[in-house]
Design an enzyme around this catalytic site. Structure first.
Site, PDB file in Angstrom:
ATOM      1  N   CYS A  73       0.900  -1.347   0.146  1.00 59.51           N
ATOM      2  CA  CYS A  73      -0.068   0.043  -0.162  1.00 59.51           C
ATOM      3  C   CYS A  73       0.908   1.157  -0.166  1.00 59.51           C
ATOM      4  CB  CYS A  73      -0.943  -0.073   1.284  1.00 59.51           C
ATOM      5  SG  CYS A  73      -2.195   1.189   1.195  1.00 59.51           S
ATOM      6  N   ASP A 131      -9.833  -4.277  -5.958  1.00 60.23           N
ATOM      7  CA  ASP A 131      -9.477  -3.373  -4.781  1.00 60.23           C
ATOM      8  C   ASP A 131     -10.244  -1.992  -4.722  1.00 60.23           C
ATOM      9  OD1 ASP A 131      -8.099  -1.531  -3.055  1.00 60.23           O
ATOM     10  OD2 ASP A 131      -6.104  -2.672  -3.674  1.00 60.23           O
ATOM     11  N   HIS A 183      -8.239  -5.383  -1.418  1.00 54.91           N
ATOM     12  CA  HIS A 183      -7.115  -4.527  -0.910  1.00 54.91           C
ATOM     13  C   HIS A 183      -6.140  -5.372   0.266  1.00 54.91           C
ATOM     14  CE1 HIS A 183      -4.476  -1.189  -0.391  1.00 54.91           C
ATOM     15  NE2 HIS A 183      -4.561  -1.291   0.919  1.00 54.91           N
TER      16      HIS A 183
END
Lengths: 382, 126
Positions: A158, A314, A343
């Protein structure tokens, strides 16, 4: 017996058997419901982040861990994992048996992780420079020294992937052998609602940072929840739990996931201001105009082997925001892998365990055999 | 006859279609709400709400700070300032320790090099 079978069954005979089955099912459903309530009301912490490790370096709230080897042979190129600034890193070491780090260690990879910790009020002045130009380079020095390696691999999940890219784009001279990013945003214009809400009309970022210092975790969590508002009130996840509540393994995993998704940390204020203005509004990383501490972040200067992993569904870092990474870097050996799922599932979901982890470990293994500079000295796995 | 007898649906059976329906409804509501939240009107409203909330927070913080000062007690700002100074000292210490490690390595390398030279020198002399 034959005589019994040939005798015609009366309705009470038929239904008494069905009724007994129904009663058993009902009893099971009651048990499941009670257990579900028990799980949902449990206050004790899930068994997360348990892979054995040692702390090698500390600065402020940040710590560097080295995970203990479990194999006789270890690849000569160590892996440094960089986590996001808005969540805790135990998603990468969720629970024993479902931990990405545990898996990598088991594959003979020498794993290090930077845990940024929970920022304190005095950390409000940390900027992207503090991470990409100061702390990561210092940690890289420690990793190389501890592992006695001449090269290293970098992994970011991320926003950790973004920090890894910022580091790599400002340190073309670094002995970086491989770079892996997982669900990492680069094209912020493709971040959907999150980008829309970052604009001046919705948010006075200067005022927000000046008032709060660090951005409260509740605000970050709320902004993620608002991306799927109906899911907050949907019974679907509870149905899932109810159906699998008698499976202890499922419950353990559910609790660990649930804990992580509600365990956000404050975002250092200045860094948030910078991310909003320079990246979300200015989209400077993709445009190639982002500067950190007077250095231009040049993604084309990244020449090491590069793997970008994105999730098809995601909703936080949407596919269009991440999929162009291979086009931005200057590496010859580069690949984009798009996985089904979302995600969080990308880091520790069932599909990740079955397909992504072996893929990443194999990709890394192939590229961590021998360091060109020290090939003769080390000669493959040690 | 027993095989063709109607089966009474169990709670597990009923859950499947209901779950499917709930999933579909969730998706549709998410889509609808995302559309609504992606409008300028919503963004403007969010901006105004945040502005009001921040003004309230700021005034609250100021009042608390004045109150603490009047009691001659350290405020959050004071504690944060001390924290910042400590963090800066910690960073400097960490840099010094790194520098010390680097220098130590250099000295060790030099010593090892000197030792080797000496040994070579002795060998030549003998």
């Amino acid at each position: 017996m034959t005589a019994q079978r040939s005798a015609p069954l009366t309705p009470p005979d038929v239904f008494s058997g069905q009724l007994q089955q129904f009663q058993a099912e009902l009893q099971r459903a009651m048990l499941q419901s009670m257990r579900t309530l028990e799980v949902l009301s449990a206050r004790d912490e899930a068994n997360v982040g348990k892979t054995p490790k040692d702390v090698l370096w500390k600065r402020g709230t940040a710590q560097l861990y080295r995970y203990r080897r479990t194999t006789a042979d270890v690849y000569p190129v160590p892996l440094l994992m960089v986590h996001s600034l808005v969540s805790k890193p135990y998603i990468l070491d969720l629970i024993p048996g479902n931990s990405f780090i545990e898996y990598l260690v088991g594959q003979g990879i020498d794993v290090y992780l930077i845990d940024w910790g929970t920022p304190r009020p005095e950390d409000k002045s940390l900027t992207l420079e503090s991470y990409a130009l100061d702390m990561i380079p210092e940690v890289v020095g420690v990793v190389l020294e501890e592992s006695e390696a001449s090269e290293f691999s970098l992994f970011g999940y991320c926003m950790g992937g973004l920090l890894a890219l910022l580091y790599a784009g400002t340190h073309p001279e670094a002995p970086l052998r491989n770079l892996i990013t997982l669900a990492t945003p680069v094209d912020f214009s493709q971040m959907g609602l999150q980008n829309f809400w970052s604009q001046e009309l919705s948010m006075d970022v200067d005022r927000l940072v000046d008032v709060y210092g660090n951005i409260p975790p509740e605000l970050i969590q709320q902004s993620f929840r608002m991306l799927k508002p109906a899911s907050e009130f949907s019974p679907v996840r509870y149905i899932n739990l109810w159906q699998n509540v008698m499976n202890d393994r499922f419950v353990e995993q559910y609790r660990a996931f649930d804990q992580w998704t509600n365990d956000h940390i404050p975002f250092p204020g200045e860094c948030f201001r910078q991310t909003t203005i320079e990246l979300a509004r200015g989209n400077k990383l993709v445009k190639g105009t982002l500067e950190l501490g007077g250095r231009r972040v040049d993604l084309k200067a990244i020449r090491c082997s590069f793997l970008a992993v994105a999730a098809e569904s995601d909703h936080i870092v949407q596919l269009p925001a991440t999929q162009m990474q291979p086009d931005l870097v200057g590496s010859d050996d580069k690949e984009l892998v798009v996985m089904p799922g979302g995600h969080v599932g990308l880091a520790a979901g069932r599909k990740a365990v079955q397909t992504l982890w072996p893929k990443v470990a194999a990709w890394l293994g192939e590229r961590s055999q021998t360091a060109p500079a020290g090939a003769a000295r080390r000669g493959g796995r040690r | 006859m027993a095989e063709s007898a109607p089966r009474i649906p169990t709670p597990q059976d009923l859950l499947g279609p209901w779950r499917q329906m709930a999933e579909q409804a969730e998706q549709q509501w998410n889509q609808y709400l995302n559309q609504a939240m992606g409008t300028e009107a919503f963004a403007g409203m969010m901006g105004r709400y945040m502005e009001g909330y921040l003004a309230f927070q700021q005034s609250l913080a100021r009042n608390v700070e004045r109150y603490m000062q009047s009691l001659n007690l350290p405020t959050r700002t004071d504690i944060t300032a001390i924290g910042e100074r400590l963090a800066s000292m910690e960073a400097q210490l960490s840099a010094l320790a790194a520098e010390q490690r680097r220098l130590l390595k250099k000295v060790e390398a030099l010593e090892a090099g000197g030792g080797a030279k000496k040994a070579r020198g002795n060998g030549n002399g003998a």
